[in-house]
Scaffold this motif. Sequence first.
Motif, PDB file in Angstrom:
ATOM      1  N   ALA A 185       0.820  -1.212   0.000  1.00 30.55           N
ATOM      2  CA  ALA A 185       0.000   0.000   0.000  1.00 30.55           C
ATOM      3  C   ALA A 185       0.857   1.267   0.000  1.00 30.55           C
ATOM      4  O   ALA A 185       0.460   2.291  -0.542  1.00 30.55           O
ATOM      5  CB  ALA A 185      -0.935   0.005   1.207  1.00 30.55           C
ATOM      6  N   TRP A 186       2.030   1.191   0.589  1.00 31.59           N
ATOM      7  CA  TRP A 186       2.899   2.365   0.581  1.00 31.59           C
ATOM      8  C   TRP A 186       3.708   2.375  -0.716  1.00 31.59           C
ATOM      9  O   TRP A 186       4.138   1.350  -1.207  1.00 31.59           O
ATOM     10  CB  TRP A 186       3.810   2.392   1.813  1.00 31.59           C
ATOM     11  CG  TRP A 186       4.934   1.402   1.812  1.00 31.59           C
ATOM     12  CD1 TRP A 186       4.849   0.060   2.052  1.00 31.59           C
ATOM     13  CD2 TRP A 186       6.318   1.673   1.556  1.00 31.59           C
ATOM     14  NE1 TRP A 186       6.085  -0.528   1.961  1.00 31.59           N
ATOM     15  CE2 TRP A 186       7.010   0.439   1.670  1.00 31.59           C
ATOM     16  CE3 TRP A 186       7.040   2.820   1.259  1.00 31.59           C
ATOM     17  CZ2 TRP A 186       8.390   0.332   1.476  1.00 31.59           C
ATOM     18  CZ3 TRP A 186       8.409   2.716   1.075  1.00 31.59           C
ATOM     19  CH2 TRP A 186       9.067   1.488   1.189  1.00 31.59           C
ATOM     20  N   LYS A 187       3.894   3.553  -1.272  1.00 30.08           N
ATOM     21  CA  LYS A 187       4.532   3.670  -2.583  1.00 30.08           C
ATOM     22  C   LYS A 187       5.862   4.426  -2.549  1.00 30.08           C
ATOM     23  O   LYS A 187       6.579   4.455  -3.549  1.00 30.08           O
ATOM     24  CB  LYS A 187       3.592   4.376  -3.557  1.00 30.08           C
ATOM     25  CG  LYS A 187       2.263   3.648  -3.771  1.00 30.08           C
ATOM     26  CD  LYS A 187       2.474   2.230  -4.298  1.00 30.08           C
ATOM     27  CE  LYS A 187       1.143   1.513  -4.510  1.00 30.08           C
ATOM     28  NZ  LYS A 187       1.342   0.097  -4.932  1.00 30.08           N
ATOM     29  N   GLY A 188       6.172   5.058  -1.439  1.00 28.73           N
ATOM     30  CA  GLY A 188       7.416   5.811  -1.379  1.00 28.73           C
ATOM     31  C   GLY A 188       7.711   6.265   0.031  1.00 28.73           C
ATOM     32  O   GLY A 188       7.005   5.920   0.984  1.00 28.73           O
ATOM     33  N   SER A 189       8.776   7.043   0.156  1.00 31.83           N
ATOM     34  CA  SER A 189       9.195   7.565   1.457  1.00 31.83           C
ATOM     35  C   SER A 189       9.219   9.092   1.427  1.00 31.83           C
ATOM     36  O   SER A 189       9.752   9.696   0.491  1.00 31.83           O
ATOM     37  CB  SER A 189      10.596   7.052   1.812  1.00 31.83           C
ATOM     38  OG  SER A 189      10.582   5.661   2.051  1.00 31.83           O
ATOM     39  N   LEU A 190       8.637   9.673   2.446  1.00 32.78           N
ATOM     40  CA  LEU A 190       8.685  11.118   2.613  1.00 32.78           C
ATOM     41  C   LEU A 190       9.812  11.467   3.575  1.00 32.78           C
ATOM     42  O   LEU A 190       9.943  10.855   4.637  1.00 32.78           O
ATOM     43  CB  LEU A 190       7.366  11.638   3.185  1.00 32.78           C
ATOM     44  CG  LEU A 190       6.072  11.279   2.443  1.00 32.78           C
ATOM     45  CD1 LEU A 190       4.870  11.854   3.188  1.00 32.78           C
ATOM     46  CD2 LEU A 190       6.106  11.782   1.012  1.00 32.78           C
ATOM     47  N   ILE A 191      10.630  12.440   3.205  1.00 37.51           N
ATOM     48  CA  ILE A 191      11.605  13.019   4.121  1.00 37.51           C
ATOM     49  C   ILE A 191      11.164  14.449   4.398  1.00 37.51           C
ATOM     50  O   ILE A 191      11.058  15.270   3.475  1.00 37.51           O
ATOM     51  CB  ILE A 191      13.030  13.008   3.532  1.00 37.51           C
ATOM     52  CG1 ILE A 191      13.484  11.575   3.260  1.00 37.51           C
ATOM     53  CG2 ILE A 191      14.004  13.716   4.470  1.00 37.51           C
ATOM     54  CD1 ILE A 191      13.632  10.700   4.504  1.00 37.51           C
ATOM     55  N   ASN A 192      10.847  14.706   5.641  1.00 37.74           N
ATOM     56  CA  ASN A 192      10.272  16.011   6.010  1.00 37.74           C
ATOM     57  C   ASN A 192       9.103  16.377   5.093  1.00 37.74           C
ATOM     58  O   ASN A 192       8.964  17.511   4.630  1.00 37.74           O
ATOM     59  CB  ASN A 192      11.337  17.109   5.987  1.00 37.74           C
ATOM     60  CG  ASN A 192      12.359  16.953   7.114  1.00 37.74           C
ATOM     61  OD1 ASN A 192      12.203  16.111   7.999  1.00 37.74           O
ATOM     62  ND2 ASN A 192      13.412  17.756   7.075  1.00 37.74           N
ATOM     63  N   GLY A 193       8.283  15.372   4.826  1.00 33.13           N
ATOM     64  CA  GLY A 193       7.018  15.613   4.136  1.00 33.13           C
ATOM     65  C   GLY A 193       7.015  15.482   2.634  1.00 33.13           C
ATOM     66  O   GLY A 193       5.961  15.603   2.014  1.00 33.13           O
ATOM     67  N   LYS A 194       8.200  15.214   2.003  1.00 32.84           N
ATOM     68  CA  LYS A 194       8.231  15.136   0.547  1.00 32.84           C
ATOM     69  C   LYS A 194       9.108  13.981   0.071  1.00 32.84           C
ATOM     70  O   LYS A 194      10.116  13.650   0.703  1.00 32.84           O
ATOM     71  CB  LYS A 194       8.751  16.445  -0.058  1.00 32.84           C
ATOM     72  CG  LYS A 194       7.816  17.630   0.131  1.00 32.84           C
ATOM     73  CD  LYS A 194       8.375  18.879  -0.539  1.00 32.84           C
ATOM     74  CE  LYS A 194       7.446  20.068  -0.355  1.00 32.84           C
ATOM     75  NZ  LYS A 194       7.993  21.292  -0.983  1.00 32.84           N
ATOM     76  N   VAL A 195       8.730  13.387  -1.056  1.00 35.97           N
ATOM     77  CA  VAL A 195       9.537  12.382  -1.727  1.00 35.97           C
ATOM     78  C   VAL A 195      10.779  13.062  -2.314  1.00 35.97           C
ATOM     79  O   VAL A 195      10.679  14.104  -2.960  1.00 35.97           O
ATOM     80  CB  VAL A 195       8.728  11.692  -2.847  1.00 35.97           C
ATOM     81  CG1 VAL A 195       9.614  10.734  -3.640  1.00 35.97           C
ATOM     82  CG2 VAL A 195       7.522  10.961  -2.263  1.00 35.97           C
ATOM     83  N   LEU A 196      11.961  12.477  -2.055  1.00 37.05           N
ATOM     84  CA  LEU A 196      13.231  13.025  -2.575  1.00 37.05           C
ATOM     85  C   LEU A 196      13.360  14.519  -2.262  1.00 37.05           C
ATOM     86  O   LEU A 196      13.815  15.311  -3.084  1.00 37.05           O
ATOM     87  CB  LEU A 196      13.354  12.797  -4.086  1.00 37.05           C
ATOM     88  CG  LEU A 196      13.387  11.328  -4.545  1.00 37.05           C
ATOM     89  CD1 LEU A 196      13.356  11.258  -6.066  1.00 37.05           C
ATOM     90  CD2 LEU A 196      14.627  10.608  -4.009  1.00 37.05           C
ATOM     91  N   HIS A 197      13.000  14.872  -1.058  1.00 30.94           N
ATOM     92  CA  HIS A 197      12.914  16.280  -0.663  1.00 30.94           C
ATOM     93  C   HIS A 197      14.229  17.028  -0.901  1.00 30.94           C
ATOM     94  O   HIS A 197      14.243  18.168  -1.392  1.00 30.94           O
ATOM     95  CB  HIS A 197      12.530  16.367   0.819  1.00 30.94           C
ATOM     96  CG  HIS A 197      12.028  17.696   1.250  1.00 30.94           C
ATOM     97  ND1 HIS A 197      11.222  17.858   2.350  1.00 30.94           N
ATOM     98  CD2 HIS A 197      12.183  18.942   0.745  1.00 30.94           C
ATOM     99  CE1 HIS A 197      10.914  19.138   2.500  1.00 30.94           C
ATOM    100  NE2 HIS A 197      11.490  19.814   1.543  1.00 30.94           N
ATOM    101  N   TYR A 198      15.334  16.404  -0.512  1.00 31.82           N
ATOM    102  CA  TYR A 198      16.643  17.055  -0.624  1.00 31.82           C
ATOM    103  C   TYR A 198      17.559  16.285  -1.571  1.00 31.82           C
ATOM    104  O   TYR A 198      18.749  16.103  -1.298  1.00 31.82           O
ATOM    105  CB  TYR A 198      17.288  17.173   0.761  1.00 31.82           C
ATOM    106  CG  TYR A 198      16.365  17.760   1.808  1.00 31.82           C
ATOM    107  CD1 TYR A 198      15.853  19.050   1.681  1.00 31.82           C
ATOM    108  CD2 TYR A 198      15.986  17.018   2.928  1.00 31.82           C
ATOM    109  CE1 TYR A 198      14.999  19.588   2.628  1.00 31.82           C
ATOM    110  CE2 TYR A 198      15.134  17.551   3.893  1.00 31.82           C
ATOM    111  CZ  TYR A 198      14.645  18.825   3.735  1.00 31.82           C
ATOM    112  OH  TYR A 198      13.793  19.358   4.680  1.00 31.82           O
TER     113      TYR A 198
END
Length: 320
Positions: A185-198
């Motif tokens: 069910a999960w499709k990605g990872s958020l870092i501080n709220g965003k995918v590939l944030h930094y």
Amino acid sequence: MHILKKTTVAILTVAALFPAQQAFAKTVKVTMTSMEVDVQTNGKLVGGSNTMAAWTFDGSIPGKPVRVEEGDVVDFTLINPAENKNSHSIDFHAALVNVLDEFAEVKPGQSKHFKFEAKVPGVFMYHCGAGPMVQHIARGMYGVIIVEPKDKTNYPKADREYILVQQQYFPDVENYEAMLNDANAWKGSLINGKVLHYDPVHDPKGDHDVLEALPGERVRIYFVNANINLPVAFHPIASIWDRVYINGNPKNTLYGIQTYNVAVAEAATFDLVTPKDKEVAGIAIVDHSMNAALRGAISVLVSKKDANPNNGKGEIIILK
């Protein structure tokens, strides 16, 4: 001489009654508002949507960091506006309280006020504990509280500090049964709220900040695993953790660590030192579980001579 002796005895007596930790403790007032709003997530990068119908503290993911010193009293108020559709609450992992009282749900139109003493130093998660808890966390209701240790022995001053919070990204935020029972069910990872944030490397078309430091600086990462199901293998590619403070407590220090496993709802503090002999050096801070890293859990730290002097200092420890 007799008066001086009496004064000295009085001072020593007061010092015995009020030890340094208590004498310098302060009350820190913190107010948060539960907000049910849409937030940007970069979810399209992993097959979702760039906007998520989130439940948040103060409209952002993660919520604002809380920073106090060991022994301080946190005077906390949670406001749940009447226009919200759901009850919310807060669970501070740094608090020793009554789960049925201080952490009780707050209905729309109501508020909750309580105090607690930050007795244990370290870095801790806070999150909403209203039911279903899995959904409230997955939709963004989490953050970090840092309790600075009184005893700075074995805790060198950092040149820069950053907060990173990792969370599984679920495109279907309504299906909390799938969050619990469907491994896909999960499709990605958020870092501080965003995918590939930094991470401008794997998303070159995106608008990304990176973590910055000067060559030879000690960079401190306060990391929280806000995943609902998965541990994080926290690793700095092209570097080694100089020190790992388990739970962020200097009394629990490991040295020279390549990868440290952070359990669900656990937090830890990580130090690395950027290469002093390189004018430019890139370090990728990742979850070494590849299904998480390549779906969002990569943060780039760039060491360079013209690093932004403000990033990683003061209030700028979470880059937007």
